[in-house]
Write an enzyme that holds these catalytic residues in place. Sequence first.
Site, PDB file in Angstrom:
ATOM      1  N   LEU B 124       0.803  -1.221   0.000  1.00 58.71           N
ATOM      2  CA  LEU B 124       0.000   0.000   0.000  1.00 58.71           C
ATOM      3  C   LEU B 124       0.837   1.273   0.000  1.00 58.71           C
ATOM      4  CD1 LEU B 124      -2.837  -1.188   2.373  1.00 58.71           C
ATOM      5  CD2 LEU B 124      -2.973  -0.803  -0.087  1.00 58.71           C
ATOM      6  N   ASN B 184     -13.590   4.460   2.482  1.00 61.99           N
ATOM      7  CA  ASN B 184     -14.669   3.527   2.854  1.00 61.99           C
ATOM      8  C   ASN B 184     -14.667   3.189   4.344  1.00 61.99           C
ATOM      9  OD1 ASN B 184     -12.714   1.553   3.219  1.00 61.99           O
ATOM     10  ND2 ASN B 184     -13.082   0.551   1.256  1.00 61.99           N
ATOM     11  N   GLU B 369      13.100   9.474  -0.264  1.00 65.95           N
ATOM     12  CA  GLU B 369      13.683   8.429  -1.098  1.00 65.95           C
ATOM     13  C   GLU B 369      12.629   7.466  -1.631  1.00 65.95           C
ATOM     14  OE1 GLU B 369      14.639   9.220   1.983  1.00 65.95           O
ATOM     15  OE2 GLU B 369      16.579  10.173   1.688  1.00 65.95           O
ATOM     16  N   HIS B 419      28.511   6.903  -1.596  1.00 62.65           N
ATOM     17  CA  HIS B 419      28.896   6.908  -0.182  1.00 62.65           C
ATOM     18  C   HIS B 419      28.730   5.545   0.466  1.00 62.65           C
ATOM     19  CE1 HIS B 419      28.705  11.123  -1.052  1.00 62.65           C
ATOM     20  NE2 HIS B 419      29.198  11.425   0.116  1.00 62.65           N
TER      21      HIS B 419
END
Lengths: 628, 625
Positions: B124, B184, B369, B419
């Site tokens: 989700l 809902n 991100e 990095h």
Amino acid sequence: MEDYHKPDQQTVQALRNIANRLRINSIKATTAVGNGHPTSCCSVAEIMSVLFFHTMKYRPDDHKNPNNDRFILSKGHAAPVLYSVWVEIGFLKESELMSMCQVDSTLEGHPTPKQQFVDVATGSLGQGLGVACGMAYTAKYFDKSSYHVYCLLGDGEMSEGAVWEAMAFASYYQLDNLLAILDINRLGQSDPAPLQHHVEKYQRRCEAFGWHAIIVDGHSVEELCKAMSQPRHQPTAIIAKTIKGKGIPVAEDKMGWHGKVLSKDMAESVMRDIQSRILNSNKRMYPASPIEDAPPVSLRNVRMPSAPNYKPGEKIATCKAYGMAVAKLGRYNERVVAMDVDTKNFTCSEIFKNEHPNRFIECYSAEQNMVSVATGCAARERNIVFASGLATFFTRAYDQLRMAAISDSNINLCGSHCGLSDGEDGPAHMGLEDMAIFRAIPTATIFYPSDAVSTEKAVELAANTKGVCYVRTTRPETAIIYNSNEDFHVGQAKVVCQSKEDQVTVIGAGMTLHEALAAAEQLKKERIHIRVIDPFTIKPLDAKTIIDHVRSTRGRVITVEDHYYEGGLGEAVCSAIVNEPGFTFQRLAVAHVPRSGKMSDLFKIYGIDRDSIAQLVRKMLSSSANAK
Amino acid sequence: MSYHKPDEKTLQALKDIANKLRIHSIKETCASNSGHPTSCCSAAELMSVLFFHTMRYKANDPRNPSNDRFILSKGHAAPILYAAWAEAGFIKESELLNLRKIDSDLEGHPTPKLAFVDVATGSLGQGLGAACGMAYTGKYFDKASYRVYCMMGDGECSEGSVWEAMAFASYYKLDNLVAILDVNRLGQSEAAPLQHNMDTYKERCKAFGFNTYVVDGHDVEELCKALWHAEQTKGKPTAIVAKTFKGKGLKGIEDQDNWHGKPMPKDRAEELINDLLSQIQSPNKPLHPQLPNEDVALADLTPIRLLTAPEYKIGDKMSTRKAYGVALKKMGDASPRVVAMDGDTKNSTFSDIFKKAHPDRFIECFIAEQNMVSVAIGCATRDRTVSFASAFAAFFARAYDHIRMAAISQSNVNLVGSHCGVSIGEDGPSQMALEDLAMFRAIPTCTVFYPSDGVSTERAVELAANTKGICFIRTSRPDTAVIYDAGEKFEVGKAKVVRQSDKDQVTIIGAGVTLHEALAAHDQLAKEGVNIRVIDPFTIKPLDASTIVASARATGGKVITVEDHYKDGGLGEAVLSALGEEPGIVVHRLAVSCVPRSGKPQELLDMFGISAKSIVAAVRRTFAN
């Protein structure tokens, strides 16, 4: 506004002086070591001064005192200003500050709990507020104490969704003991933050998420004192408009200065300039003492009072056994708490909720925040925390888990519905990489119990094991294979099936252990005997037991796992037996993104069912026969 | 333009289709005996209006680049999506009854095995970010008229990634994007936190910069109107916050707890279906979607090659992260399809070199991100772009669920993590990626590049742009010497033997900074008359097993791996897996074995036992045994 007493001028000046000393030390330290974020420290100097010397109540000589107000520096890159505060308090020496970030210093580039005054590591942005929520929830609902929780965030990290998960959580649970300070210094690392200095937009977002939001000039000590003294009836956000690099004329509000240190010459002239603004004031500032009303808590030696109550052969899913075990553990220690992400009817943590409703936190579909809340609840050893969700959705919180390890956190996580055994729901819901990611957490212990008895033992052990514990559970029902009085230890495998004639060792866990046992039955009819091992914990793995038994089956070993090939049980075994001469090792695992279907069909298609095991055993034996 | 209410016949037909979609959803989930019919029923009118009134698309050509896009972020409502495509005529009605079966592409949650699914959903809170990538592409890259519709559940609005996407959409003024919230009220195990507080949803959407309408989600006319207004709104994305009832239209089930993810009981299905059938007035009136404006060209899928060879000389010193920026800029020169994005680290990952040269093809995603990965996936759908998203490697951990879903989505995104490892030094463990190889190796469709100098980095970027599946490129912060000739050829799954002689006694496998440590160890040992073979794997996945096995055999079976990564799931375990059953090979692994700390890069390489010094010691130990 009720009863607000403005601090006297002397106090105000003393707080300003502290702010400027924090600036000086942040600049001095970062220039000395040639590393760090002085401009991000300068924007919060007044905020830190007011927090630590006016607003917060704590014992500066007793950092872990449970009654202390908590502070989290979510914008961890401003570490030098936090260290400077503790120099100002007198806990750290200035010389220690001047060697921060060095390999022999416990003052790291971003805060870690190597320092007593740090509860959780920060430096991955957007994680502090969730942890603060866990602490504030603990204060309000578990400790029922008066300590407050303060979290300082940067504006850049407001882009992280995790912040808004925490915002929604805090207002839903009415955490009126939580104060977030937003340092709106306008500039991010490589660009201005998206909302720049539009403090009213921040305010609107905070209010929409159910917070009381106050806009202040973040460099005005008076405004900060006033805003922080307001009575709180809901979580409060102080939206502080600040200037990045405040006090460093060349860097103030300028791009290109993020994470840049000042040259020695420039630093000296800037520090002289700031020093000149420190006006004589004899007033010494001391933090107020906290109210001592947090209850004593002991999390040591939490044991199940009785053995598991299952009978061999009985069928029960390990996910259900998990719910029952945590509920049972909760019966005998009131600091056992549980949480879930609106999957409690799948993970079976609802069994705990039904029995201990006051110790269950529904975190809704926000996995990142749940892990942060768990970390916050576990801080200062206030609670033994069990957080559950579908195994695969812990991927959502992997950055939080990574940081939990750096935080030395003792949290317990349970991932249900692992692997193909989730069946028809399809690949989106199947945890097939969870072992890989938990194995790569240095402080993790991974339990992968294969029946209800061992699940109960895993829960008990997890409660008493330091670091991040992960319990992998399965949806389908499986038979009880252990006696109730069987003893389990971290890092100790069980040999589930053996005879003198065993020719191959098969290692499986969860569903695949039961498939291996079925394969053993099948092969027995062909007079082929196999030894079956249940590793119980995947990390640490019981290399000794595995190697001993593989040797006695002439070096032949097969692993079978409901997980991708990479990073799971097979590679763990591979790592454990590497360099053993004469071993023949084969692996069965899921090689591709799977699909929807019945579990039994999926096990066949992806080759981790009993027939695939039996076939591989036969093949292994015939090829070694051929080799002779 | 002003709004014209659709005629009564059309409205009735839309209502009828909504009920047909409900019936299909019940039948499908009864046949599979699993699935989420109640979550379908709340969205029936929304789906009907979207698919048969608002959206413009060719029903027989779902992947047409000019079509409006639709993402079912609440992927568990898959049956109603399949039902809509059955009503549109793309799939056979009889096929619906094969939902969730092992030989059907109608899976439990949508996947791109189906032509009308661009990205897999079911985890989700991920749909809106992908929709943002599509809408950004539509508006700024394709400059086309297609619009993007994303259907979300209320439960998933608790996911932070939704709000990352919301902030992104308004910041970039994606007025071709519509988010539909199916409120809902009920989640999986209890009510969603905001229940039916429509005002709170409205305030949140507005605060995040959306043009927002609260509507009755079961009123087709209101929906037609709100969606029409959405299309007229300029400069802002639109949110349609639809108040609905879970299980709407199912007597005794509507708005009740404990019906999430449960098919209708066999003995009640017929009655429920008959009840819905009785509400359908003209069962045979077909509605056809409007056709799209065909203003999008087909993507040019010819491979993208660097126009010039790398311009580095052996011995030049530079970091691979910088070489990434240079390479990406050159790829941008080679093809207008190459786009890039970053999470406010572009001056550290060096994607700002691309931005300077191709500002119109760079998307700043700020510190979000998860959303950046979703946007990258969205941009890459239907082959509209070749997207490269960069950040500190450690922070891809934040987006691991999205990366996992990208594999299920068959996405071709390229992710670049800078990095990596302890070699970043003073910033400390929170910024060090030490688990990224483990993460990306466990993604089945992933190719993992770990280049060790400027030349190989440039070739890695070129290969990634043309490699299917997810590509991950791991780059490093410190400057290291160029070791390859500009003309050197690189291939996925082909290692390089960097040092070798006839008298090599041990094979060392390193990558990035540890390859350079291995080279230093080589030179040091050579002075003592000990020769070692040094291998650069170039790609960690797939790993070049045959070169490694051949070298191992040539060095008496002695192998040492050295990596700036934790011991679990990284280069060492990849090598062990590749060596598999090879007899007589002894492998020693040097890797980081605990949470590291701040310090100078070289000090940390020493402290965690992955420096030249450690390699030399390991080589000596090998002989001691």
